[in-house]
Design a protein around this motif. Structure first.
Motif, PDB file in Angstrom:
ATOM      1  N   ARG A 301       0.837  -1.194   0.000  1.00  0.00           N
ATOM      2  CA  ARG A 301       0.000   0.000   0.000  1.00  0.00           C
ATOM      3  C   ARG A 301       0.875   1.249   0.000  1.00  0.00           C
ATOM      4  N   VAL A 304       2.487   1.749  -3.456  1.00  0.00           N
ATOM      5  CA  VAL A 304       1.559   2.250  -4.477  1.00  0.00           C
ATOM      6  C   VAL A 304       1.197   3.698  -4.185  1.00  0.00           C
ATOM      7  N   THR A 305       0.928   3.984  -2.911  1.00  0.00           N
ATOM      8  CA  THR A 305       0.531   5.350  -2.565  1.00  0.00           C
ATOM      9  C   THR A 305       1.647   6.323  -2.900  1.00  0.00           C
TER      10      THR A 305
ATOM     11  N   TYR B   8      -7.402  -2.230   3.080  1.00  0.00           N
ATOM     12  CA  TYR B   8      -7.872  -1.031   2.387  1.00  0.00           C
ATOM     13  C   TYR B   8      -6.682  -0.244   1.865  1.00  0.00           C
ATOM     14  N   GLU B  10      -4.753   1.723  -1.713  1.00  0.00           N
ATOM     15  CA  GLU B  10      -4.613   1.639  -3.171  1.00  0.00           C
ATOM     16  C   GLU B  10      -3.734   0.452  -3.519  1.00  0.00           C
ATOM     17  N   PHE B  11      -4.135  -0.288  -4.489  1.00  0.00           N
ATOM     18  CA  PHE B  11      -3.365  -1.471  -4.873  1.00  0.00           C
ATOM     19  C   PHE B  11      -3.227  -1.543  -6.383  1.00  0.00           C
ATOM     20  N   PHE B  12      -2.203  -2.271  -6.792  1.00  0.00           N
ATOM     21  CA  PHE B  12      -2.060  -2.613  -8.196  1.00  0.00           C
ATOM     22  C   PHE B  12      -2.543  -4.051  -8.246  1.00  0.00           C
TER      23      PHE B  12
END
Ligand SMILES: Cc1ncc(C[n+]2csc(CCOP(=O)(O)OP(=O)(O)O)c2C)c(N)n1
Ligand code: SF4
Lengths: 312, 384
Positions: A301, A304-305, B8, B10-12
């Protein structure tokens, strides 16, 4: 004897006062049932209800699942949570139900055609997994509901509406299949062995693992007519004459044929880990996995963030 | 309450995985399935994740057992799902019908591949659209949702469960191999932000409870196994008590309600995405991955001066007939590209027939539409 004398001998309750002893567990509002006079299914249902009473189970937690066929109608007559599903699929339905709520006692009650022809694959796999459900299979050697076609249990040379020259297919030995597939409990009785059958049903109700009970029961109409003649009662007597009890018999070696012995008994009664117990012990490492997993997700996470921030 | 998935952020993420995560976040705790490309990743993810959330994963001997098991699990009060592709759905159909007749909430994911038969296992198609509507024998209302991206595969899985719970039926997600296997950004909201619809559990006393009572909203109250209701349910035509009744009148009441309960709520069920529709002469009706592949063609056509809009069907069943009919009265025509030899176009045509013509642009599967074919079709309709 006249009626007055009878009255004097036994005090009879009035019609309103009369209760069927199993009224609480049967759907009296659906009676009369659809089974033919002389059919063994009535006794099988009675044994089932008595077996459950004897087992002292919590009736609110019992679910009865049936497939399709004359036997499959049992689900409709028993006053418990009852599910009349599709032809052959009662076992996976019951498996889903039991695994989703392990407090339930889930019983599949269905015919030999339903459980061993169309549903054969599910039966062997449920036994292999040792899912904690009970399967009661009424073997009447025929497809009753659809009018007497060949079943996977029809004995060699017996006539059926799709075997007008006599059956040329080797039948299944049901207890053999269940035992070889891994069932924890395997028994066979005829519809005449009511006391022993009731005991078996009670035993299975409180036993963990996959329990299989075969009930050899006469189809007075479409099997007897072509093969043995006589009434349902004559058939029962014939079964009685032919059956012997031998608990030590090897279940894989006791097929039923047209005129040989019918070996009955409680052949297997073992304790081995059920599907759910294996699941539980297999995920001993669950806590470590969970920590590992959450750590991995957290890192991912962040990555990616960060990346999407740098892209902005 | 179930142990919530705390994933929870953001994911790829791959589409299939997003689907599994969507199911977990809405509380699905039973998965019964059988592996098939391109849907296997859903089962694989569930096999790993469900035990961590006190759920149950079981790989069955076939799809028939899988479908049957999720009905049983749902009757036991647990949200349940299976995921497969065309050949698997073909095997499930009898029990999907049972789910419709018994009104059992559950979700069936079809990650479509090229078909018929074994078809193109590793390639894509959209040719199971009618199967989702009419596959099982008999009349019933049905709901199918079509995601266009991994994000939507996540979101619509949540919606599918909510619809299943609310309207009491097996709900289809009609994805395809592209959406299933593509990896894109997926945002998973924190648990508090996920909307959960729970089924209408009855509060009646067992003696007053009728499992198939005909009520105002046509959705009967649910009682799960083990709660002491001791009800009967069957795939046979049944009355309000769930008892089989083999009459014309009972068939009428029983089956009509299955169709009407979806019709009655169609407006709340239908989701559409509309782009540049208001003054459009031509409307491209598309769904799933095709709705994305047509966008560049639409943009090009616009540059050529054609007023063209996109109507994306997120809900494919029930079909948005009201909306199409209304549009049909003001546009020149519709263009319907789909990766099959003409399925949803039949529905558009049915709604537009009185007013305008509809052009079908088919594709047999194994690829996506050629950019130029779409532009040509848009032009033909615009200048007809
Ligand atoms: C998919 C499907 N195929 C066929 C049938 C028709 N059918 C109904 S009952 C039955 C046979 C039942 O035989 P068995 O399980 O031995 O039950 P019995 O009636 O003898 O008790 C068949 C073939 C069906 N209902 N569904
Ligand atoms: S057809 Fe045979 S099995 Fe069916 S009810 Fe009649 S006697 Fe019983």
């Amino acid at each position: 004897m006249n009626n007055e004398n009878m009255q004097a001998i036994v005090e009879r309750p009035s019609d309103e006062e009369q209760h069927h002893p199993m009224e609480d567990l049967l759907r009296m509002d659906r009676m009369p049932h659809i089974w033919c006079p002389g059919c063994g299914l009535g006794s099988c249902l009675t044994a089932f209800v008595e077996g459950l009473i004897k087992a002292d189970v919590n009736f609110d937690k019992v679910a009865v699942v049936s497939g399709i066929g004359c036997t499959g109608r049992v689900a409709g007559y028993i006053k418990l949570d009852s599910y009349h599903t599709t032809h052959g699929r009662a076992i996976p339905f019951a498996t889903g139900m039991k695994l989703a709520n392990r407090d339930l006692t889930v019983v599949v009650f269905s015919g030999d055609g339903d459980l061993f022809a169309i549903g054969g694959n599910h039966l062997i796999h449920a036994a292999r997994r040792n899912v904690d459900i009970n399967v009661i299979c009424v073997n009447n050697f025929i497809y009753g509901m659809t009018g007497g076609q060949n079943a996977p249990t029809t004995p060699l040379k017996a006539y059926s509406s799709t075997a007008p020259y006599g059956n040329y297919e080797q039948p299944f030995n049901l207890v053999g299949v269940a035992a070889a597939s891994g069932a924890s409990y395997v028994a066979r009785w005829t519809a005449l062995h009511l006391r022993r059958l009731t005991d078996s049903i009670a035993e299975a109700a409180n036993k963990k693992g996959f329990c299989f009970i075969e009930i050899v029961s006469p189809c007075a109409t479409v099997f007897a007519r072509r093969n043995m003649g006589g009434t349902g009662l004559d058939l029962l007597k014939e079964f009685q004459k032919r059956s012997i009890i031998d608990h030590s018999a090897d279940p894989t070696k006791i097929p039923i044929d047209m005129d040989g012995k019918i070996i009955c008994g409680e052949f297997i009664n073992e304790d081995k880990p059920t599907f759910w117990e294996n699941v539980q012990s297999g995920i001993k490492s669950k806590v470590e996995k969970e920590v590992e997993w959450e750590e991995m997700q957290r890192k991912l996470r962040q990555k990616v963030t960060k990346k999407s921030k740098s892209m902005e | 309450m179930f142990k919530q998935s705390k994933l929870y952020g953001e994911f790829f993420m791959q589409g299939d995985i997003a689907c599994a995560e969507g199911a977990l976040s809405v509380g699905c705790r039973f998965f019964g399935g059988y592996p098939i490309t391109p849907a296997s990743e859903i089962a694989e993810r569930m096999a790993f994740r469900l035990p961590l959330l006190d759920g149950v994963f079981i790989q069955f001997e076939d799809e028939i057992a899988s479908m049957s098991s999720i009905l049983g699990a749902s009757w036991a009060g647990v949200k349940s799902m299976t995921a497969t592709s065309g050949p698997g759905v073909s095997l499930m159909l009898e029990n999907i019908g049972l789910g419709m007749m018994m009104e059992v909430p559950c979700v069936v994911v079809n990650v479509q591949r090229g078909s018929p038969s074994t078809g193109l296992p590793t390639s894509w198609g959209q040719a199971d659209m009618m199967q989702a509507r009419w596959g099982s024998h008999g009349d019933y209302g049905s709901i199918s949702l079509c995601p266009k991206s991994p994000q939507e595969f996540f979101d619509l899985t949540i919606v599918a469960f909510n619809y299943a719970e609310k309207y009491r039926l097996p709900v289809f997600i009609l994805s395809d191999a592209i959406v299933g296997h593509m990896t894109e950004k997926v945002v998973i909201p924190p648990v508090e932000e996920i909307k959960l619809v729970e089924r209408k559990y009855t509060k009646k006393k067992p003696k007053d409870y009728l499992p198939y009572e005909v009520v105002e909203d046509l959705i009967p109250e649910f009682a799960k196994a083990g709660d002491g209701y001791r009800y009967h349910t069957t795939g046979l035509t049944h009355d309000e008590r769930g008892y089989p009744v083999m009459t014309e009148e009972c068939q009428k009441i029983c089956v009509t309600r299955l169709v009407e309960k979806i019709k009655k709520h169609a407006d709340e069920i239908i989701m559409l995405e509309e782009r540049d529709i208001d003054d459009a002469d031509v409307v491209v009706v598309a769904y799933g991955i095709t709705a994305r592949t047509v966008v560049p063609a639409i943009e090009k056509a616009k540059k050529k001066g054609i007023k063209v809009g996109l109507l994306r069907l997120i809900t494919v069943w029930p079909f948005p007939e009201k909306r199409i009919r209304k549009l049909a009265q003001k546009v020149k025509g519709f263009v319907v590209p789909e990766i099959n030899l003409g399925q949803i176009v039949l529905e558009v045509e049915r709604c537009a027939a009185k007013y305008v013509t509809t052009k079908s642009i088919t594709h047999p599967g194994g690829g996506i539409h050629n950019f130029n074919d779409i532009i040509k079709a848009i032009e033909e309709v615009a200048y007809e």
